[in-house]
Motif scaffolding. Structure first.
Motif, PDB file in Angstrom:
ATOM      1  N   THR A   1      -5.785   5.750   8.364  1.00 54.10           N
ATOM      2  CA  THR A   1      -5.546   4.290   8.682  1.00 54.10           C
ATOM      3  C   THR A   1      -6.487   4.127   8.438  1.00 54.10           C
ATOM      4  O   THR A   1      -6.878   2.455   8.851  1.00 54.10           O
ATOM      5  CB  THR A   1      -5.638   4.739  10.552  1.00 54.10           C
ATOM      6  OG1 THR A   1      -4.350   5.200  10.937  1.00 54.10           O
ATOM      7  CG2 THR A   1      -6.040   3.513  11.784  1.00 54.10           C
ATOM      8  N   GLU A   2      -7.839   4.246   8.406  1.00 53.68           N
ATOM      9  CA  GLU A   2      -9.041   4.106   7.848  1.00 53.68           C
ATOM     10  C   GLU A   2      -8.736   3.388   6.361  1.00 53.68           C
ATOM     11  O   GLU A   2      -9.701   2.288   6.097  1.00 53.68           O
ATOM     12  CB  GLU A   2      -9.979   5.550   7.661  1.00 53.68           C
ATOM     13  CG  GLU A   2     -11.009   6.471   8.623  1.00 53.68           C
ATOM     14  CD  GLU A   2      -9.167   7.005   8.993  1.00 53.68           C
ATOM     15  OE1 GLU A   2      -8.651   7.235   8.386  1.00 53.68           O
ATOM     16  OE2 GLU A   2      -9.309   7.530  10.511  1.00 53.68           O
ATOM     17  N   GLY A   3      -8.178   3.911   5.541  1.00 54.16           N
ATOM     18  CA  GLY A   3      -7.331   2.983   4.528  1.00 54.16           C
ATOM     19  C   GLY A   3      -8.656   3.227   3.235  1.00 54.16           C
ATOM     20  O   GLY A   3      -9.713   1.853   3.100  1.00 54.16           O
ATOM     21  N   HIS A   4      -9.685   3.981   3.672  1.00 58.26           N
ATOM     22  CA  HIS A   4     -11.030   4.420   2.324  1.00 58.26           C
ATOM     23  C   HIS A   4     -10.081   4.311   0.860  1.00 58.26           C
ATOM     24  O   HIS A   4     -10.416   4.317  -0.078  1.00 58.26           O
ATOM     25  CB  HIS A   4     -11.757   5.586   2.855  1.00 58.26           C
ATOM     26  CG  HIS A   4     -12.639   5.250   3.774  1.00 58.26           C
ATOM     27  ND1 HIS A   4     -12.864   4.498   4.230  1.00 58.26           N
ATOM     28  CD2 HIS A   4     -11.932   6.004   5.214  1.00 58.26           C
ATOM     29  CE1 HIS A   4     -13.875   4.669   4.940  1.00 58.26           C
ATOM     30  NE2 HIS A   4     -13.440   5.665   5.536  1.00 58.26           N
ATOM     31  N   GLU A   5      -8.756   4.926   1.175  1.00 59.01           N
ATOM     32  CA  GLU A   5      -8.245   5.087  -0.126  1.00 59.01           C
ATOM     33  C   GLU A   5      -7.853   4.089  -0.631  1.00 59.01           C
ATOM     34  O   GLU A   5      -7.454   4.333  -1.811  1.00 59.01           O
ATOM     35  CB  GLU A   5      -7.488   6.474  -0.052  1.00 59.01           C
ATOM     36  CG  GLU A   5      -5.534   5.690   0.595  1.00 59.01           C
ATOM     37  CD  GLU A   5      -6.109   5.169   2.085  1.00 59.01           C
ATOM     38  OE1 GLU A   5      -5.565   4.594   2.383  1.00 59.01           O
ATOM     39  OE2 GLU A   5      -6.914   6.088   2.747  1.00 59.01           O
ATOM     40  N   SER A   6      -7.839   2.531  -0.624  1.00 57.36           N
ATOM     41  CA  SER A   6      -7.421   1.158  -0.583  1.00 57.36           C
ATOM     42  C   SER A   6      -8.416   0.397  -0.557  1.00 57.36           C
ATOM     43  O   SER A   6      -7.659  -0.795  -1.492  1.00 57.36           O
ATOM     44  CB  SER A   6      -5.929   0.794  -0.373  1.00 57.36           C
ATOM     45  OG  SER A   6      -6.267   1.334   1.307  1.00 57.36           O
TER      46      SER A   6
ATOM     47  N   SER B   1      -1.117  -4.986   3.740  1.00 55.40           N
ATOM     48  CA  SER B   1      -0.017  -4.296   4.147  1.00 55.40           C
ATOM     49  C   SER B   1       0.510  -3.767   5.350  1.00 55.40           C
ATOM     50  O   SER B   1      -0.436  -4.533   6.135  1.00 55.40           O
ATOM     51  CB  SER B   1      -0.266  -2.856   2.972  1.00 55.40           C
ATOM     52  OG  SER B   1       1.223  -2.753   3.145  1.00 55.40           O
ATOM     53  N   VAL B   2       2.102  -3.429   5.171  1.00 53.25           N
ATOM     54  CA  VAL B   2       2.668  -3.458   6.763  1.00 53.25           C
ATOM     55  C   VAL B   2       1.251  -2.014   6.975  1.00 53.25           C
ATOM     56  O   VAL B   2       0.981  -1.333   6.620  1.00 53.25           O
ATOM     57  CB  VAL B   2       3.583  -2.477   6.226  1.00 53.25           C
ATOM     58  CG1 VAL B   2       5.103  -4.231   6.197  1.00 53.25           C
ATOM     59  CG2 VAL B   2       4.100  -2.039   5.762  1.00 53.25           C
ATOM     60  N   PHE B   3       1.824  -2.038   8.345  1.00 55.47           N
ATOM     61  CA  PHE B   3       0.761  -0.751   9.424  1.00 55.47           C
ATOM     62  C   PHE B   3       2.408  -0.004   9.901  1.00 55.47           C
ATOM     63  O   PHE B   3       3.420  -0.415  10.427  1.00 55.47           O
ATOM     64  CB  PHE B   3       0.240  -1.159  10.057  1.00 55.47           C
ATOM     65  CG  PHE B   3      -0.103   0.405  11.613  1.00 55.47           C
ATOM     66  CD1 PHE B   3      -1.571   0.990  10.690  1.00 55.47           C
ATOM     67  CD2 PHE B   3       0.690   0.621  11.713  1.00 55.47           C
ATOM     68  CE1 PHE B   3      -1.352   1.838  11.191  1.00 55.47           C
ATOM     69  CE2 PHE B   3       0.542   2.272  12.922  1.00 55.47           C
ATOM     70  CZ  PHE B   3      -1.087   2.553  12.566  1.00 55.47           C
TER      71      PHE B   3
ATOM     72  N   GLY C   1      -1.015   8.850  -5.293  1.00 47.71           N
ATOM     73  CA  GLY C   1      -0.638  10.415  -4.601  1.00 47.71           C
ATOM     74  C   GLY C   1      -1.327  10.605  -4.021  1.00 47.71           C
ATOM     75  O   GLY C   1      -1.745  11.430  -4.033  1.00 47.71           O
ATOM     76  N   VAL C   2      -2.077   9.366  -3.258  1.00 47.53           N
ATOM     77  CA  VAL C   2      -2.910  10.057  -2.137  1.00 47.53           C
ATOM     78  C   VAL C   2      -2.286   9.484  -1.185  1.00 47.53           C
ATOM     79  O   VAL C   2      -1.098   8.902  -0.916  1.00 47.53           O
ATOM     80  CB  VAL C   2      -3.931   8.991  -2.218  1.00 47.53           C
ATOM     81  CG1 VAL C   2      -5.094   9.365  -2.873  1.00 47.53           C
ATOM     82  CG2 VAL C   2      -3.681   7.910  -2.403  1.00 47.53           C
ATOM     83  N   VAL C   3      -2.979  10.490  -0.099  1.00 39.52           N
ATOM     84  CA  VAL C   3      -2.275   9.861   1.742  1.00 39.52           C
ATOM     85  C   VAL C   3      -2.011   8.320   1.993  1.00 39.52           C
ATOM     86  O   VAL C   3      -3.990   8.228   1.964  1.00 39.52           O
ATOM     87  CB  VAL C   3      -2.116  10.744   2.092  1.00 39.52           C
ATOM     88  CG1 VAL C   3      -1.853  10.710   3.901  1.00 39.52           C
ATOM     89  CG2 VAL C   3      -1.988  12.188   2.264  1.00 39.52           C
ATOM     90  N   LYS C   4      -1.971   7.622   2.519  1.00 41.38           N
ATOM     91  CA  LYS C   4      -1.900   6.342   3.324  1.00 41.38           C
ATOM     92  C   LYS C   4      -2.655   6.581   4.448  1.00 41.38           C
ATOM     93  O   LYS C   4      -1.810   7.152   5.398  1.00 41.38           O
ATOM     94  CB  LYS C   4      -1.099   4.957   2.996  1.00 41.38           C
ATOM     95  CG  LYS C   4      -1.826   3.760   3.853  1.00 41.38           C
ATOM     96  CD  LYS C   4      -0.362   2.771   3.758  1.00 41.38           C
ATOM     97  CE  LYS C   4      -0.993   1.953   5.282  1.00 41.38           C
ATOM     98  NZ  LYS C   4       0.478   1.247   5.565  1.00 41.38           N
TER      99      LYS C   4
ATOM    100  N   LEU D   1       0.966  -1.553   0.021  1.00 43.69           N
ATOM    101  CA  LEU D   1       0.504   0.023  -0.086  1.00 43.69           C
ATOM    102  C   LEU D   1       0.690   1.377   0.116  1.00 43.69           C
ATOM    103  O   LEU D   1      -0.091   2.119  -0.090  1.00 43.69           O
ATOM    104  CB  LEU D   1      -0.932  -0.029   0.791  1.00 43.69           C
ATOM    105  CG  LEU D   1      -1.820  -1.105   1.348  1.00 43.69           C
ATOM    106  CD1 LEU D   1      -2.838  -1.124   2.239  1.00 43.69           C
ATOM    107  CD2 LEU D   1      -3.209  -0.807  -0.010  1.00 43.69           C
ATOM    108  N   GLU D   2       2.103   1.117   0.907  1.00 48.66           N
ATOM    109  CA  GLU D   2       2.965   2.220   0.455  1.00 48.66           C
ATOM    110  C   GLU D   2       3.025   2.682  -1.194  1.00 48.66           C
ATOM    111  O   GLU D   2       2.815   4.118  -1.680  1.00 48.66           O
ATOM    112  CB  GLU D   2       3.958   2.003   1.477  1.00 48.66           C
ATOM    113  CG  GLU D   2       4.005   1.744   2.170  1.00 48.66           C
ATOM    114  CD  GLU D   2       3.188   2.925   3.186  1.00 48.66           C
ATOM    115  OE1 GLU D   2       3.195   4.211   3.373  1.00 48.66           O
ATOM    116  OE2 GLU D   2       2.525   1.944   4.692  1.00 48.66           O
TER     117      GLU D   2
END
Length: 93
Positions: free
Chosen positions: A32-37, A58-60, A27-30, A19-20
């Motif tokens: 904690t909620e994970g909506h972008e992924s 993925s890693v936290f 072009g988005v920020v990862k 996910l990183e």
């Protein structure tokens, strides 16, 4: 498209996503909620389950945020992941 990867070899035991790199490519920020992924992560889970292999999240990466780590793990489990990738801090010093 993940299912052909998940079934490419009988030696595969797990499927994961970086996910990183994924969020950087978008072009988005990862978060904690994970909506972008969510879309990509659900595809990994579905492909892994269909292939009969383990789905690893993925890693936290925020190692100082224990509450965030717990939250990430709970959300990962609820999404169908059976584990996640990890790194050892001492290896990156």
């Amino acid at each position: 498209m993940r299912f052909p990867i998940a079934t490419a070899s009988e030696n595969l035991v797990a499927l994961t996503i970086g996910l990183e790199d994924y969020t950087a490519d978008l072009g988005v920020v990862k978060t904690t909620e994970g909506h972008e992924s969510q879309y990509a992560r659900s595809r990994v889970v579905n492909a892994a389950k269909a292939a009969g292999i383990q789905a690893n999240d993925s890693v936290f990466s925020d190692v100082a945020d224990m509450d965030g780590l717990r939250h990430w793990g709970e959300r990962s489990r609820a999404a169908g992941f059976e584990g996640w990738d990890a790194f050892i801090l001492g290896r990156f010093v």
